[in-house]
Design an enzyme around this catalytic site. Structure first.
Site, PDB file in Angstrom:
ATOM      1  N   CYS A  28     -45.815 107.793  26.792  1.00 47.00           N
ATOM      2  CA  CYS A  28     -46.980 108.224  27.568  1.00 47.00           C
ATOM      3  C   CYS A  28     -47.233 109.691  27.235  1.00 47.00           C
ATOM      4  CB  CYS A  28     -46.736 108.009  29.060  1.00 47.00           C
ATOM      5  SG  CYS A  28     -45.164 108.639  29.620  1.00 47.00           S
ATOM      6  N   HIS A  29     -48.364 110.182  27.674  1.00 48.36           N
ATOM      7  CA  HIS A  29     -48.763 111.546  27.317  1.00 48.36           C
ATOM      8  C   HIS A  29     -49.218 112.320  28.558  1.00 48.36           C
ATOM      9  CE1 HIS A  29     -49.098 109.982  23.179  1.00 48.36           C
ATOM     10  NE2 HIS A  29     -49.883 109.034  23.651  1.00 48.36           N
ATOM     11  N   ARG A 120     -42.256 114.205  16.633  1.00 48.84           N
ATOM     12  CA  ARG A 120     -43.115 113.125  16.147  1.00 48.84           C
ATOM     13  C   ARG A 120     -43.773 113.542  14.842  1.00 48.84           C
ATOM     14  NH1 ARG A 120     -48.617 110.696  18.880  1.00 48.84           N
ATOM     15  NH2 ARG A 120     -48.166 108.483  18.627  1.00 48.84           N
ATOM     16  N   TYR A 153     -45.634 107.730  13.630  1.00 48.14           N
ATOM     17  CA  TYR A 153     -46.844 106.959  13.948  1.00 48.14           C
ATOM     18  C   TYR A 153     -47.627 106.771  12.659  1.00 48.14           C
ATOM     19  CZ  TYR A 153     -50.938 105.419  16.669  1.00 48.14           C
ATOM     20  OH  TYR A 153     -51.972 104.680  17.216  1.00 48.14           O
ATOM     21  N   HIS A 177     -45.633 101.694  18.291  1.00 44.75           N
ATOM     22  CA  HIS A 177     -46.540 100.542  18.383  1.00 44.75           C
ATOM     23  C   HIS A 177     -46.326  99.508  17.271  1.00 44.75           C
ATOM     24  CE1 HIS A 177     -47.968 103.563  21.016  1.00 44.75           C
ATOM     25  NE2 HIS A 177     -48.919 104.073  20.270  1.00 44.75           N
ATOM     26  N   ASP A 245     -48.324 103.853  27.109  1.00 43.34           N
ATOM     27  CA  ASP A 245     -49.289 104.637  26.324  1.00 43.34           C
ATOM     28  C   ASP A 245     -50.377 105.273  27.203  1.00 43.34           C
ATOM     29  OD1 ASP A 245     -50.221 105.923  24.050  1.00 43.34           O
ATOM     30  OD2 ASP A 245     -51.612 104.317  23.551  1.00 43.34           O
ATOM     31  N   ASN A 250     -58.327 107.490  22.999  1.00 43.80           N
ATOM     32  CA  ASN A 250     -59.184 106.922  21.942  1.00 43.80           C
ATOM     33  C   ASN A 250     -59.370 105.411  22.023  1.00 43.80           C
ATOM     34  OD1 ASN A 250     -59.394 109.533  20.677  1.00 43.80           O
ATOM     35  ND2 ASN A 250     -57.296 109.221  19.990  1.00 43.80           N
TER      36      ASN A 250
HETATM   37  C1  0GY Z   1     -51.061 106.972  21.019  1.00 39.90           C
HETATM   38  C2  0GY Z   1     -52.159 106.694  20.142  1.00 39.90           C
HETATM   39  C3  0GY Z   1     -53.145 107.520  19.725  1.00 39.90           C
HETATM   40  C4  0GY Z   1     -53.200 108.932  19.805  1.00 39.90           C
HETATM   41  C5  0GY Z   1     -52.158 109.781  19.620  1.00 39.90           C
HETATM   42  O1  0GY Z   1     -51.284 111.849  19.133  1.00 39.90           O
HETATM   43  C6  0GY Z   1     -52.293 111.237  19.448  1.00 39.90           C
HETATM   44  O2  0GY Z   1     -53.381 111.776  19.583  1.00 39.90           O
HETATM   45  O3  0GY Z   1     -50.941 109.332  19.561  1.00 39.90           O
HETATM   46  C7  0GY Z   1     -54.257 106.866  19.020  1.00 39.90           C
HETATM   47  O4  0GY Z   1     -55.388 107.399  19.062  1.00 39.90           O
HETATM   48  O5  0GY Z   1     -54.030 105.782  18.418  1.00 39.90           O
HETATM   49  O6  0GY Z   1     -49.980 106.490  20.784  1.00 39.90           O
HETATM   50  O7  0GY Z   1     -51.223 107.696  21.981  1.00 39.90           O
END
Ligand code: 0GY
Length: 292
Positions: A28-29, A120, A153, A177, A245, A250
């Site tokens: 999560c963010h 990351r 990622y 993912h 997540d 996006n």
């Molecule tokens: C996720 C996916 C996305 C974005 C990011 O670092 C990011 O901006 O990870 C995405 O847009 O697919 O895992 O949060």
């Protein structure tokens, strides 16, 4: 916030599934708030603020105990919002940072004290400019001294080219993912089989069985993604993590109900034993160094 950016679900349902005690949301963010933690000038999108208080309230609402907070690309290599959330969470969160290759060991140690345990490496072209692999290797060497690991990622078509690089990484490597399979092709397609084989051949590779909402062609309840996550949990029960997540950056097609995502866990990990490994034992070992 960008004009076409979708904010997170304002009122997610209470899941019917009750996670085991101590469950960890491992992806999560936090975003901003921009007034305190401005977004990076290099960012490729401007999200809706998603502050730590909202994340912690969601954690409690969903029946989780802990979070792994992942630095997102919109904050670049400035980890202040992440650190602020980690400090506020105390022992209930750990972090994954994004750092400049020239970062010093002293700066990494400060991040470590705040709760960061990984970096990351982002290869998704719509999110970041390309970083030379030599720069990533430099970071990998430094963070390996702190016994951190690396989260990567990328998108499925990029795996073949990345494998030699990923095999050089000296730590555990967690793939976000499920390596973003094209679910229309099915689990038997060579692209996903390449990923499964890659995990079979390299015991340091882990993955997050997350993001059905992002991978699904059908949309909720994401039945087309479940065979992928189920296969990985069954094949690698001790090397999988699960995360919401949130706040789902996006997402273009729709915004998922986080409660519904939690309700999928029983379908991904059909036994209590698999659920405990996925939600408690694996993340607690990797991020808190605890064995049960
Ligand atoms: C996720 C996916 C996305 C974005 C990011 O670092 C990011 O901006 O990870 C995405 O847009 O697919 O895992 O949060």
């Amino acid at each position: 916030m960008d004009k076409d950016y979708r904010p997170f679900h304002p009122d997610p349902s209470k899941p019917a599934y009750v996670p085991p005690p101590g469950a960890v949301d491992a992806h999560c963010h936090v975003f901003g708030p921009a007034s305190l933690f401005p977004y990076a000038v290099t960012r490729k999108y401007t999200p809706c603020d998603a502050p730590k208080e909202k994340l912690f309230a969601l954690r409690d609402h969903l029946g989780f105990s802990r979070n792994i907070i992942v630095q997102a690309s919109c904050h670049g290599t400035n980890n202040d919002a992440l650190v602020d959330a980690l400090v506020a969470a105390g022992d209930l969160a750990r972090g994954v940072a994004v750092v400049d290759p020239e970062i010093s060991m002293e700066e990494l140690e400060i991040l470590h004290r705040a709760g960061v345990r990984a970096v990351r490496f982002n290869f998704v072209k719509r999110l970041v400019d390309t970083t030379p692999r030599a720069a990533f290797l430099k970071v990998a060497e430094k963070i390996s001294r702190l016994d951190w690991h690396i989260v990567v990622y990328f998108e499925a078509p990029d795996l073949e080219d990345l494998i030699p690089f990923l095999q050089q990484l000296p730590t555990i490597v967690v793939v976000d993912h499920m390596g973003r399979p094209d679910v229309e092709k099915g689990v038997k397609h060579q692209d996903f089989q390449r990923f499964v084989q890659f995990m079979q051949d390299n015991e340091n590779i882990w993955t997050k069985v997350s993001c059905p909402e992002r991978l699904s062609i059908q949309g909720p309840p994401y039945g087309d993604v479940l065979p992928f996550s189920r296969m990985l949990v069954k094949s690698f029960p001790n090397r999988v993590l699960w995360g919401t997540d949130w706040p789902h950056p996006n997402m273009k097609s729709h915004m998922p109900d986080d409660g519904h995502l939690v309700d999928l866990i029983e379908k991904i990990a059909p036994s209590k034993k698999l659920q405990r490994a996925l939600l408690v034992e694996n993340p607690m070992w990797l991020y808190w160094g605890q064995t049960s």
